[in-house]
Design a protein around this motif. Structure first.
Motif, PDB file in Angstrom:
ATOM      1  N   CYS A 141     -14.946  25.820 149.944  1.00  0.00           N
ATOM      2  CA  CYS A 141     -14.265  27.071 150.288  1.00  0.00           C
ATOM      3  C   CYS A 141     -14.945  27.733 151.484  1.00  0.00           C
ATOM      4  CB  CYS A 141     -14.280  27.997 149.082  1.00  0.00           C
ATOM      5  SG  CYS A 141     -13.659  29.649 149.424  1.00  0.00           S
ATOM      6  N   CYS A 144     -16.530  31.423 150.116  1.00  0.00           N
ATOM      7  CA  CYS A 144     -17.689  31.511 149.208  1.00  0.00           C
ATOM      8  C   CYS A 144     -18.567  30.257 149.267  1.00  0.00           C
ATOM      9  CB  CYS A 144     -17.230  31.771 147.774  1.00  0.00           C
ATOM     10  SG  CYS A 144     -16.434  30.341 147.025  1.00  0.00           S
ATOM     11  N   HIS A 162     -10.594  28.954 147.970  1.00  0.00           N
ATOM     12  CA  HIS A 162     -10.129  29.164 146.591  1.00  0.00           C
ATOM     13  C   HIS A 162      -8.953  30.133 146.597  1.00  0.00           C
ATOM     14  CE1 HIS A 162     -14.459  28.146 145.658  1.00  0.00           C
ATOM     15  NE2 HIS A 162     -13.802  27.323 144.866  1.00  0.00           N
ATOM     16  N   CYS A 165     -10.182  33.529 146.271  1.00  0.00           N
ATOM     17  CA  CYS A 165     -10.980  34.106 147.363  1.00  0.00           C
ATOM     18  C   CYS A 165     -10.102  34.754 148.435  1.00  0.00           C
ATOM     19  CB  CYS A 165     -11.873  33.042 147.994  1.00  0.00           C
ATOM     20  SG  CYS A 165     -13.284  32.620 146.957  1.00  0.00           S
TER      21      CYS A 165
HETATM   22 ZN   LIG Z   1     -14.098  30.574 147.437  1.00  0.00          ZN
END
Ligand SMILES: [Zn+2]
Length: 204
Positions: A141, A144, A162, A165
């Motif tokens: 990702c 993150c 994600h 996210c």
């Molecule tokens: Zn993420």
């Protein structure tokens, strides 16, 4: 010379600044308005000559449009033009161009004849990402930095994130992974293809 028109800017009296993606460079040229000129538009492939002028921009002349078999198919042409427009912001800072881009578009023109236009463009775009070392097949990702192993979203440049996210369209992880690895859209449904095309339109 031959090139694809990736940008048109209208200047005074309907003259145009035309940017062409050619085999080894991007060419910016000036086209004087005149009724006897052939029609030009974004996405057209043209054969042309350049004439030096006092200004820094050469004049575009002897333009011949090199037609595609599908040029009168509005749906194909519209998607093609939206895609071709994205090459200008992506490449405009480069002085020299690798022949890769010109031939990528040549190949795409013949693929569009036989295949759904959005699928052909998406598959071609993966080749571009791969060539530029930007195809993220590790599925980490961007936000993150934790590995993605379930359904995901994507941001500009097909960067996986994600779905938690970022708020965006959600894609099936397994299908996207397969698409990235095989560069074939055959197992994507039309809705997924349309959603991927929307992400592509954010920019190359
Ligand atoms: Zn993420």
């Amino acid at each position: 010379m031959q090139g694809y028109i990736i940008d048109l800017k209208v200047v005074k009296d309907d003259d145009l600044i035309v940017t062409l993606l050619c085999e080894n460079e991007l060419i910016t040229s000036y086209r004087f308005y005149g009724a006897r000129h052939s029609n030009i538009n974004i996405g057209y492939k043209i054969d042309f000559e350049l004439e030096k002028t006092k200004s820094s921009i050469p004049r575009l002349k002897d333009v011949i449009q090199l037609g595609f078999p599908w040029i009168l198919n509005n749906q194909k042409m519209y998607a093609w033009q939206r895609y071709l427009k994205l090459f200008y912001p992506h490449l405009k800072e480069l002085e020299d161009l690798e022949p890769f881009y010109f031939f990528l578009l040549d190949n795409l023109v013949s693929k569009i004849e036989k295949q759904n236009v959005l699928r052909a463009i998406l598959e071609s775009y993966l080749l571009l990402l791969d060539h530029e070392g930007r195809l993220h097949t590790d599925f980490e990702c961007l936000i993150c930095e934790i590995k993605i192993n379930s359904n995901l979203s994507m941001i500009r440049g097909f960067l996986p994130v994600h779905k938690e996210c970022i708020r965006g369209k959600v894609f099936d992880y397994k299908k996207i992974k397969e698409f990235f690895l095989t560069k074939k859209s055959i197992n994507l449904n039309d809705n997924e293809v349309e959603n991927l095309f929307e992400v592509l339109l954010l920019g190359l």
